[in-house]
Motif scaffolding. Structure first.
Motif, PDB file in Angstrom:
ATOM      1  N   SER A  74       0.831  -1.212   0.000  1.00  0.00           N
ATOM      2  CA  SER A  74       0.000   0.000   0.000  1.00  0.00           C
ATOM      3  C   SER A  74       0.863   1.258   0.000  1.00  0.00           C
ATOM      4  CB  SER A  74      -0.926   0.007   1.213  1.00  0.00           C
ATOM      5  OG  SER A  74      -1.794  -1.090   1.164  1.00  0.00           O
ATOM      6  N   ALA A  75       1.928   1.251   0.791  1.00  0.00           N
ATOM      7  CA  ALA A  75       2.830   2.406   0.821  1.00  0.00           C
ATOM      8  C   ALA A  75       3.518   2.595  -0.528  1.00  0.00           C
ATOM      9  CB  ALA A  75       3.861   2.231   1.928  1.00  0.00           C
ATOM     10  N   LEU A  76       3.918   1.500  -1.159  1.00  0.00           N
ATOM     11  CA  LEU A  76       4.551   1.591  -2.477  1.00  0.00           C
ATOM     12  C   LEU A  76       3.582   2.151  -3.513  1.00  0.00           C
ATOM     13  CD1 LEU A  76       6.955   0.988  -4.347  1.00  0.00           C
ATOM     14  CD2 LEU A  76       6.008  -1.293  -4.655  1.00  0.00           C
ATOM     15  N   GLN A  77       2.344   1.703  -3.502  1.00  0.00           N
ATOM     16  CA  GLN A  77       1.363   2.217  -4.465  1.00  0.00           C
ATOM     17  C   GLN A  77       1.097   3.696  -4.237  1.00  0.00           C
ATOM     18  OE1 GLN A  77      -2.126  -0.234  -4.354  1.00  0.00           O
ATOM     19  NE2 GLN A  77      -1.299  -1.641  -5.878  1.00  0.00           N
ATOM     20  N   LEU A  78       0.979   4.115  -2.998  1.00  0.00           N
ATOM     21  CA  LEU A  78       0.747   5.535  -2.731  1.00  0.00           C
ATOM     22  C   LEU A  78       1.971   6.379  -3.089  1.00  0.00           C
ATOM     23  CD1 LEU A  78      -1.281   5.261   0.579  1.00  0.00           C
ATOM     24  CD2 LEU A  78      -2.131   5.796  -1.715  1.00  0.00           C
ATOM     25  N   PHE A  79       3.163   5.827  -2.927  1.00  0.00           N
ATOM     26  CA  PHE A  79       4.371   6.533  -3.359  1.00  0.00           C
ATOM     27  C   PHE A  79       4.389   6.694  -4.874  1.00  0.00           C
ATOM     28  CE2 PHE A  79       8.881   6.308  -4.696  1.00  0.00           C
ATOM     29  CZ  PHE A  79       9.301   7.521  -4.182  1.00  0.00           C
ATOM     30  N   LEU A  80       3.993   5.655  -5.607  1.00  0.00           N
ATOM     31  CA  LEU A  80       3.942   5.753  -7.067  1.00  0.00           C
ATOM     32  C   LEU A  80       2.864   6.729  -7.521  1.00  0.00           C
ATOM     33  CD1 LEU A  80       4.502   2.021  -8.054  1.00  0.00           C
ATOM     34  CD2 LEU A  80       6.120   3.906  -8.234  1.00  0.00           C
ATOM     35  N   VAL A  81       1.770   6.824  -6.783  1.00  0.00           N
ATOM     36  CA  VAL A  81       0.741   7.823  -7.084  1.00  0.00           C
ATOM     37  C   VAL A  81       1.318   9.218  -6.893  1.00  0.00           C
ATOM     38  CG1 VAL A  81      -1.436   8.802  -6.244  1.00  0.00           C
ATOM     39  CG2 VAL A  81      -1.239   6.361  -6.629  1.00  0.00           C
ATOM     40  N   TRP A  82       2.099   9.414  -5.852  1.00  0.00           N
ATOM     41  CA  TRP A  82       2.740  10.706  -5.607  1.00  0.00           C
ATOM     42  C   TRP A  82       3.694  11.062  -6.758  1.00  0.00           C
ATOM     43  CZ3 TRP A  82       7.939  11.872  -4.342  1.00  0.00           C
ATOM     44  CH2 TRP A  82       8.151  13.191  -3.970  1.00  0.00           C
ATOM     45  N   ILE A  83       4.463  10.086  -7.234  1.00  0.00           N
ATOM     46  CA  ILE A  83       5.378  10.327  -8.361  1.00  0.00           C
ATOM     47  C   ILE A  83       4.589  10.664  -9.628  1.00  0.00           C
ATOM     48  CG2 ILE A  83       7.044   9.223  -9.913  1.00  0.00           C
ATOM     49  CD1 ILE A  83       8.163   7.746  -7.512  1.00  0.00           C
ATOM     50  N   ALA A  84       3.517   9.925  -9.901  1.00  0.00           N
ATOM     51  CA  ALA A  84       2.692  10.196 -11.092  1.00  0.00           C
ATOM     52  C   ALA A  84       2.063  11.585 -11.006  1.00  0.00           C
ATOM     53  CB  ALA A  84       1.617   9.131 -11.247  1.00  0.00           C
ATOM     54  N   ASN A  85       1.629  11.990  -9.825  1.00  0.00           N
ATOM     55  CA  ASN A  85       1.077  13.330  -9.634  1.00  0.00           C
ATOM     56  C   ASN A  85       2.135  14.392  -9.911  1.00  0.00           C
ATOM     57  OD1 ASN A  85      -0.489  15.498  -8.914  1.00  0.00           O
ATOM     58  ND2 ASN A  85      -0.323  15.138  -6.727  1.00  0.00           N
ATOM     59  N   LYS A  86       3.345  14.140  -9.470  1.00  0.00           N
ATOM     60  CA  LYS A  86       4.457  15.068  -9.711  1.00  0.00           C
ATOM     61  C   LYS A  86       4.761  15.181 -11.210  1.00  0.00           C
ATOM     62  CE  LYS A  86       9.169  15.734  -8.054  1.00  0.00           C
ATOM     63  NZ  LYS A  86      10.223  15.161  -7.232  1.00  0.00           N
ATOM     64  N   ILE A  87       4.755  14.050 -11.903  1.00  0.00           N
ATOM     65  CA  ILE A  87       5.014  14.056 -13.350  1.00  0.00           C
ATOM     66  C   ILE A  87       3.918  14.821 -14.087  1.00  0.00           C
ATOM     67  CG2 ILE A  87       5.090  12.581 -15.408  1.00  0.00           C
ATOM     68  CD1 ILE A  87       6.488  10.469 -13.666  1.00  0.00           C
ATOM     69  N   LEU A  88       2.662  14.557 -13.736  1.00  0.00           N
ATOM     70  CA  LEU A  88       1.563  15.254 -14.395  1.00  0.00           C
ATOM     71  C   LEU A  88       1.577  16.750 -14.089  1.00  0.00           C
ATOM     72  CD1 LEU A  88      -1.479  12.839 -14.142  1.00  0.00           C
ATOM     73  CD2 LEU A  88      -0.387  13.686 -16.194  1.00  0.00           C
ATOM     74  N   SER A  89       1.925  17.114 -12.869  1.00  0.00           N
ATOM     75  CA  SER A  89       1.953  18.532 -12.509  1.00  0.00           C
ATOM     76  C   SER A  89       3.043  19.285 -13.253  1.00  0.00           C
ATOM     77  CB  SER A  89       2.146  18.688 -10.998  1.00  0.00           C
ATOM     78  OG  SER A  89       1.042  18.156 -10.313  1.00  0.00           O
TER      79      SER A  89
END
Length: 162
Positions: A74-89
């Protein structure tokens, strides 16, 4: 596995829609990490800790390993969501408004989510555009035969005469 497939589609720029794939990845990974992993898996495990504790030592160890792996995934998935959000931003600063309200119309800025975030390779046709293809225009050769002289075949033909 589904989140990994979506993430790899986004990273490999499949169908030139990696921004959309990243958005779908963020949505699915968030739901998967918070709802399926934490609410439907970890929370029932914690509420039923007495079932695992009173059995054997092996079941207790497996219970601890299962819960630790749920938290790590779960922590890994939320970390990858954070990275994807950073890329999109970085690639599309107004991406959240475009997802919710649609692309801007009229004098607004450019539509960024329908364009790929990664640069597209230039595809060249080489010298194919100067040549024209004409079907059945070559001399050709039949299957299984060698180049035959035009006067009617070779002397060591394998075909039997009837």
């Amino acid at each position: 596995i589904f989140a990994a497939i979506i993430g790899s589609i986004a990273l490999n720029n499949c169908c030139s829609c990696n921004a959309t794939s990243l958005g779908v990845f963020m949505l699915w990974s968030s739901v998967n990490a918070l709802f399926f992993n934490i609410v439907l898996s970890l929370l029932p495990n914690i509420l039923n800790v007495s079932d695992a504790y009173h059995e054997s030592e092996l079941s207790w160890n497996l219970y601890i390993i299962d819960n630790v792996l749920i938290v790590i995934v779960s922590a890994l998935q939320l970390f990858l969501v954070w990275i994807a959000n950073k890329i999109l931003s970085e690639g599309a600063p107004n991406w959240m408004n475009e997802v919710v309200y649609g692309p801007p119309s009229g004098a607004g800025g450019p539509v960024t989510l329908t364009q790929p975030l990664m640069p597209q390779p230039q595809q060249t046709m080489g010298n194919w555009s100067q040549q024209s293809f004409q079907a059945f225009s070559g001399t050709g050769q039949t299957l299984g035969s060698s180049v035959q002289p035009a006067s009617g075949g070779s002397k060591n033909s394998r075909l039997l005469a009837s």
